[in-house]
Design an enzyme around this catalytic site. Structure first.
Site, PDB file in Angstrom:
ATOM      1  CD  GLU A  82       0.923   0.255   3.093  1.00  0.00           C
ATOM      2  OE1 GLU A  82       0.841   1.351   3.075  1.00  0.00           O
ATOM      3  OE2 GLU A  82       1.804  -0.551   3.591  1.00  0.00           O
ATOM      4  CD  GLU A 125       7.885   0.625  -0.489  1.00  0.00           C
ATOM      5  OE1 GLU A 125       9.291   0.347  -1.122  1.00  0.00           O
ATOM      6  OE2 GLU A 125       7.462   2.140  -0.856  1.00  0.00           O
TER       7      GLU A 125
END
Length: 346
Positions: free
Chosen positions: A170, A312
């Protein structure tokens, strides 16, 4: 929002057969520790004594958060779009680790401000950003459902392309604030117990972030379903990960769960459909102070503890070789009989 996902429980009988196979390998019983548990889980998910990893996929969902405008992050909101550009250029940590381990990487824009269409970017904008949830809902129920559907659709596409292992990452400035609020709402605990430093807040910044979130949770107080908490205080990328996880479990895919934010999505998914956690491999415990409590709530035992706090999907990519190793020892390691090795005394 209706739960449309049908998730099957793992076969305990197959677990017995897998453990028997594992225990016949040329090693003392249990000597490969968590790798043995992981190998058994992979076999159960794939319904076979010889699980395989096929076309692993990392999907990074990105969106902006209105709560970022309340000063709860060490970085300004425009960094979301800048980091997405970095992913597309191949320059982020998740790019490096995915290249290292031959994991296909996809970037999905659900609502990043000032981010134009670009080659390699999957554009599925729900809106330009969520609303600040300080005194409003972050998104409407329809927007939350749309974001969940985007996640589910991306997983379905990956499955059609042959993937049976999927990881999620993310990007969204202030999404640790959303994740903390989602955790607090779903577990019915004080948000102060869920707040951390995110990308590196100092003590003053942490104090401010905590105060903002306490004010926001007071505004949203009440009995709410997990999906309602997701819409009230979550983010588009969080909702997408929830839908993606539920879809992956329905399709009997292995789900690699990254750090704090991804675990918050896993919490929502588990409260919608508890069996989803049987398909999850929790990759690491992050440096975010509430992550251990969140993992405990999920009954999770993560593979790594590297004090990561990047997000991420980086931790999931780093843990991926352990998933490979679990498959390989189960399939390729000799048994006592095949190797002519004597077993321990009775």
């Amino acid at each position: 929002m209706q739960n449309k996902f049908v998730i099957e429980p793992l076969d305990e009988g197959l677990a017995d057969a897998l453990m028997e196979k594992i225990n016949l390998k040329t090693k003392p019983p249990g000597s490969l520790g968590m790798l043995e548990t992981l190998a058994c889980q992979l076999g159960q998910i794939q319904q076979t004594l010889s699980p395989q990893i096929c076309q692993p996929k990392m999907i990074v969902f990105a969106s902006d958060h209105g709560i970022a405008l309340e000063g709860v992050s060490a970085f300004p909101q425009e960094v979301t779009a800048q980091m997405v550009q970095n992913y597309l250029a191949g320059g982020a940590a998740v790019n490096v680790f995915c290249r290292q381990h031959a994991i296909a990487l996809e970037i999905v824009d659900l609502g990043v401000k000032h981010l134009p269409a670009a080659e390699g970017l999957v554009s599925c904008k729900v809106a330009e950003s969520t609303q600040s949830f300080l005194q409003a809902d972050a998104m409407t129920p329809a927007q939350c459902q749309q974001a969940m559907s985007v996640g589910a659709d991306q997983v379905s596409l990956a499955a059609k392309q042959g993937s049976n292992v999927v990881a999620f990452g993310e990007m969204g400035i202030a999404n640790t604030a959303s994740a903390a609020a989602v955790m607090a709402g779903c577990l019915n605990i004080d948000v102060a117990e869920c707040v951390g430093r995110g990308t590196g807040l100092d003590d003053k910044g942490l104090q401010h972030k905590t105060a903002v979130l306490q004010q926001a949770m007071a505004y949203h107080q009440g009995e709410h379903t997990p999906e309602q908490w997701l819409a009230k205080v979550g983010g588009f990328e969080l909702a997408a990960m929830v839908g993606a996880m539920l879809q992956a479990a329905q399709q009997r895919m292995v789900i690699l769960v990254d750090g704090f934010i991804c675990s918050a999505a896993a919490l929502v998914a588990s409260q919608i459909a508890p069996l989803v956690t049987q398909y999850m491999v929790f990759c690491h415990q992050s440096a975010e102070q509430a992550h251990q409590r969140l993992l405990d709530a999920l009954g999770a035992n993560p593979l790594l503890g590297l004090a990561l706090r990047l997000g991420e999907g980086s931790g999931a990519a780093l843990a991926f070789p352990l998933v490979q190793s679990a498959c390989l020892f189960l399939n390729e390691m000799a048994s006592f009989a095949s190797a002519g090795v004597s077993r321990e005394h009775d």
